[in-house]
Design an enzyme around this catalytic site. Structure first.
Site, PDB file in Angstrom:
ATOM      1  N   THR A   1      66.660  53.310  30.948  1.00  0.00           N
ATOM      2  CA  THR A   1      65.347  53.985  30.884  1.00  0.00           C
ATOM      3  C   THR A   1      64.559  53.521  32.117  1.00  0.00           C
ATOM      4  O   THR A   1      63.714  52.619  32.012  1.00  0.00           O
ATOM      5  CB  THR A   1      64.583  53.625  29.592  1.00  0.00           C
ATOM      6  OG1 THR A   1      64.806  52.252  29.281  1.00  0.00           O
ATOM      7  CG2 THR A   1      64.998  54.476  28.431  1.00  0.00           C
TER       8      THR A   1
ATOM      9  N   LYS B   1      60.205  45.219  20.982  1.00  0.00           N
ATOM     10  CA  LYS B   1      60.972  44.895  22.192  1.00  0.00           C
ATOM     11  C   LYS B   1      60.056  44.811  23.423  1.00  0.00           C
ATOM     12  O   LYS B   1      60.130  43.874  24.234  1.00  0.00           O
ATOM     13  CB  LYS B   1      62.053  45.960  22.391  1.00  0.00           C
ATOM     14  CG  LYS B   1      62.701  45.973  23.734  1.00  0.00           C
ATOM     15  CD  LYS B   1      63.583  44.757  23.932  1.00  0.00           C
ATOM     16  CE  LYS B   1      63.925  44.576  25.385  1.00  0.00           C
ATOM     17  NZ  LYS B   1      65.263  44.181  25.642  1.00  0.00           N
TER      18      LYS B   1
ATOM     19  N   CYS C   1      64.159  44.048  33.217  1.00  0.00           N
ATOM     20  CA  CYS C   1      63.511  44.135  31.903  1.00  0.00           C
ATOM     21  C   CYS C   1      62.057  43.670  31.948  1.00  0.00           C
ATOM     22  O   CYS C   1      61.146  44.446  31.687  1.00  0.00           O
ATOM     23  CB  CYS C   1      64.278  43.267  30.906  1.00  0.00           C
ATOM     24  SG  CYS C   1      66.045  43.551  30.972  1.00  0.00           S
TER      25      CYS C   1
HETATM   26  N1  SAJ Z   1      60.844  33.596  35.389  1.00  0.00           N
HETATM   27  C1  SAJ Z   1      59.825  32.828  35.966  1.00  0.00           C
HETATM   28  N2  SAJ Z   1      59.341  31.747  35.272  1.00  0.00           N
HETATM   29  C2  SAJ Z   1      59.838  31.397  34.057  1.00  0.00           C
HETATM   30  C3  SAJ Z   1      60.866  32.184  33.468  1.00  0.00           C
HETATM   31  C4  SAJ Z   1      61.348  33.280  34.158  1.00  0.00           C
HETATM   32  O1  SAJ Z   1      59.346  33.112  37.066  1.00  0.00           O
HETATM   33  O2  SAJ Z   1      59.358  30.386  33.510  1.00  0.00           O
HETATM   34  C5  SAJ Z   1      61.365  34.776  36.116  1.00  0.00           C
HETATM   35  C6  SAJ Z   1      62.859  34.689  36.449  1.00  0.00           C
HETATM   36  O3  SAJ Z   1      63.085  33.951  37.635  1.00  0.00           O
HETATM   37  C7  SAJ Z   1      63.216  36.151  36.595  1.00  0.00           C
HETATM   38  C8  SAJ Z   1      62.305  36.836  35.560  1.00  0.00           C
HETATM   39  O4  SAJ Z   1      61.292  35.901  35.249  1.00  0.00           O
HETATM   40  O5  SAJ Z   1      62.896  36.638  37.888  1.00  0.00           O
HETATM   41  C9  SAJ Z   1      62.994  37.264  34.274  1.00  0.00           C
HETATM   42  O6  SAJ Z   1      63.915  36.288  33.850  1.00  0.00           O
HETATM   43  P1  SAJ Z   1      64.133  35.860  32.318  1.00  0.00           P
HETATM   44  O7  SAJ Z   1      65.229  34.846  32.287  1.00  0.00           O
HETATM   45  O8  SAJ Z   1      62.842  35.436  31.731  1.00  0.00           O
HETATM   46  O9  SAJ Z   1      64.524  37.213  31.555  1.00  0.00           O
HETATM   47  P2  SAJ Z   1      65.643  38.373  31.758  1.00  0.00           P
HETATM   48  O10 SAJ Z   1      64.983  39.510  32.476  1.00  0.00           O
HETATM   49  O11 SAJ Z   1      66.931  37.886  32.301  1.00  0.00           O
HETATM   50  O12 SAJ Z   1      65.909  38.776  30.195  1.00  0.00           O
HETATM   51  C10 SAJ Z   1      64.806  39.174  29.382  1.00  0.00           C
HETATM   52  C11 SAJ Z   1      64.870  38.380  28.049  1.00  0.00           C
HETATM   53  N3  SAJ Z   1      63.609  38.545  27.348  1.00  0.00           N
HETATM   54  C12 SAJ Z   1      62.879  37.479  26.902  1.00  0.00           C
HETATM   55  O13 SAJ Z   1      63.209  36.325  27.116  1.00  0.00           O
HETATM   56  C13 SAJ Z   1      61.642  37.796  26.129  1.00  0.00           C
HETATM   57  C14 SAJ Z   1      66.033  38.867  27.201  1.00  0.00           C
HETATM   58  O14 SAJ Z   1      66.025  38.247  25.920  1.00  0.00           O
HETATM   59  C15 SAJ Z   1      65.958  40.388  27.023  1.00  0.00           C
HETATM   60  O15 SAJ Z   1      67.028  40.893  26.228  1.00  0.00           O
HETATM   61  C16 SAJ Z   1      66.050  40.999  28.393  1.00  0.00           C
HETATM   62  O16 SAJ Z   1      64.895  40.576  29.148  1.00  0.00           O
HETATM   63  C17 SAJ Z   1      66.077  42.516  28.234  1.00  0.00           C
HETATM   64  O17 SAJ Z   1      67.175  43.096  28.289  1.00  0.00           O
HETATM   65  O18 SAJ Z   1      65.034  43.112  27.937  1.00  0.00           O
END
Ligand code: SAJ
Length: 423
Positions: A85, A216, A270
């Site tokens: 999406t 979500k 995401c």
């Molecule tokens: N990030 C930061 N600071 C933090 C944590 C993350 O800057 O303290 C950044 C990361 O470097 C990255 C981004 O955020 O660029 C996203 O990373 P992430 O590890 O937080 O999440 P994603 O995108 O890999 O996965 C998320 C997850 N959602 C949540 O934790 C609420 C996952 O459970 C979902 O299934 C996924 O999105 C999705 O498919 O929607």
């Protein structure tokens, strides 16, 4: 009625692992994807995406005959739609979700739907998308009844069950995570629970479709807002000459405080996307969520400005040198630690802007790739020690495990991830 044959539409980062999990429980699974390369790869028992442990499961499922991939839908008892999406390609300042992949997928399965089937939308979607999908199905199959008109006595059941797995941990999280089950009716929910219980060990929690859609979006928006708070703190602390990492670790000693970590921006497919699905639907109400998006999206430019200031400082301290004599080392290009995914990566975008805007020499360390993308011509991929020994400015962008516990290099250091402690 039990589910003998399950079809998964869209064999990407979510659809393929989901299809493989059903097949590993000895269900007949038909995976459908428009990408012939993906279909051929899966039918050889191989995978076209990077996800730990998935290759073994897919290989076993295909070899044992429980999983096959095709390019157009075939009859099944349950259909799970896991297609992208993305945003619409228009000039709107608030990006809007593009539901055309869901529309195409529902129209494709409509021709093989029969009475008693269950259709589940797994793709992350704006509120109302499941009802919209049910409308598309009903329009394509006027001979069948759907829950929006016939409620519990509908021929076809429809639900939204969003995926919530973390890339890199998909196989474990698919089984262990609780699952939100948003049926259009109670019967739709009950049937969806029965389906997911094939492999889900977490709790299947029932709600309605709209709440499931919003749940979500809320999870990822909550994380985005929290990261925006950390990113804003990092900019405030830089102005006030305070170490933001020390500050956050002190504040987090409070029993009810848990601040996340700042970084070069928020990437991935995401967290930087889903909040817009809320903002585009309710722009007046979603003020905080919108602001968080803007704060996180602005962070890469702040980092680029820091690099430009470091270059100016360096040249002032070395008046015989010109911009062409300056070398910068960039550490990490992926969108988060310990993965090889450079798409939607703030680190890659920062690197790319520097390479286009400032004509300095660039060394890159990215332990998870072996070659730089083809369109990158003015940078060299090197190992960690070469990068540390040969640059005037060091830009730490991603806290990959290979960088942790290494010595801070000499020269100007811009550390977006607190890898080399002292600022
Ligand atoms: N990030 C930061 N600071 C933090 C944590 C993350 O800057 O303290 C950044 C990361 O470097 C990255 C981004 O955020 O660029 C996203 O990373 P992430 O590890 O937080 O999440 P994603 O995108 O890999 O996965 C998320 C997850 N959602 C949540 O934790 C609420 C996952 O459970 C979902 O299934 C996924 O999105 C999705 O498919 O929607």
């Amino acid at each position: 009625m039990s589910f003998n044959t399950i079809s998964v539409i869209g064999l990407g980062y979510i659809g393929l692992p989901t299809a493989a999990m059903f097949a590993s429980r000895k269900k007949n699974v038909i995976g459908v994807d428009v990408n012939q390369h993906a279909v051929d790869t899966i039918n050889r028992g191989e995978i076209h995406i990077v996800e730990p442990d998935l290759d073994m499961i897919v290989h076993a499922a295909v070899t044992e005959g429980y999983l096959k991939a095709v390019t157009s839908p075939e009859p099944a008892d349950a259909f799970l739609i896991a297609v992208p999406t993305p945003f619409k390609n228009n000039d709107s300042t608030i990006p809007e979700p593009d539901l055309s992949y869901i529309k195409k997928a529902s129209e494709a399965i409509a021709s093989v739907l029969k009475k008693g089937d269950l259709v589940i939308l797994e793709s992350t979607s704006p509120v109302g998308a499941t009802e919209q999908m049910a409308e598309w199905l009903a329009a394509a199959r006027p001979d069948l009844s759907f829950p929006q008109i016939m409620g519990e006595s509908a021929d076809v059941n429809v639900a939204h069950c969003p995926e919530r797995v973390l890339p890199g941990h998909v196989v474990r999280e698919l089984v262990e995570n609780d699952r939100v089950i948003g049926g259009m009716t109670a019967k739709c929910s009950a049937r969806a629970v029965e389906l997911y219980k094939t492999f889900v060990q977490g709790e299947c929690v029932i709600t309605n479709a709209r709440t499931a859609e919003m749940a979500k979006l809320t999870e990822n928006s909550c994380r985005d807002v929290q990261i925006a708070f950390a990113n804003e703190l990092s900019i405030i602390c830089d102005r006030l000459d305070i170490d933001v990492w020390e500050l956050i670790s002190l504040a987090n000693r409070h029993p009810r405080i848990n601040i996340l970590q700042p970084g070069p921006g928020v990437g991935g497919h995401c967290i930087a996307v889903d909040p817009w699905f809320i903002v585009s639907k309710t722009p007046e109400e979603a003020q905080l969520i919108h602001t968080a998006r803007k704060v996180n999206d602005a962070k890469p430019q702040w980092v680029i400005n820091k690099v430009k200031l470091a270059i100016a400082d360096f040249l002032q301290a070395n008046p015989t040198k010109t911009v062409k004599d300056v070398t910068i080392s960039c550490y990490g290009l992926a969108f988060k630690p310990d993965i090889d995914d450079l798409r939607e990566s703030p680190s890659f975008n920062i690197f790319s802007s520097i390479s286009q805007e400032v004509k300095i020499k660039i060394l890159v360390v990215e332990p998870n790739i072996t070659v730089l993308p083809k369109n990158v011509t003015n940078a060299t991929l090197v190992d960690l020690s070469t990068a540390k020994a040969n640059a005037d400015i060091h830009l730490m962008l991603v806290d990959h495990k290979e960088f942790l516990n290494t010595k801070r290099p000499l020269g100007y250091v811009i550390d977006c991830k607190n890898v080399w402690s002292t600022r």
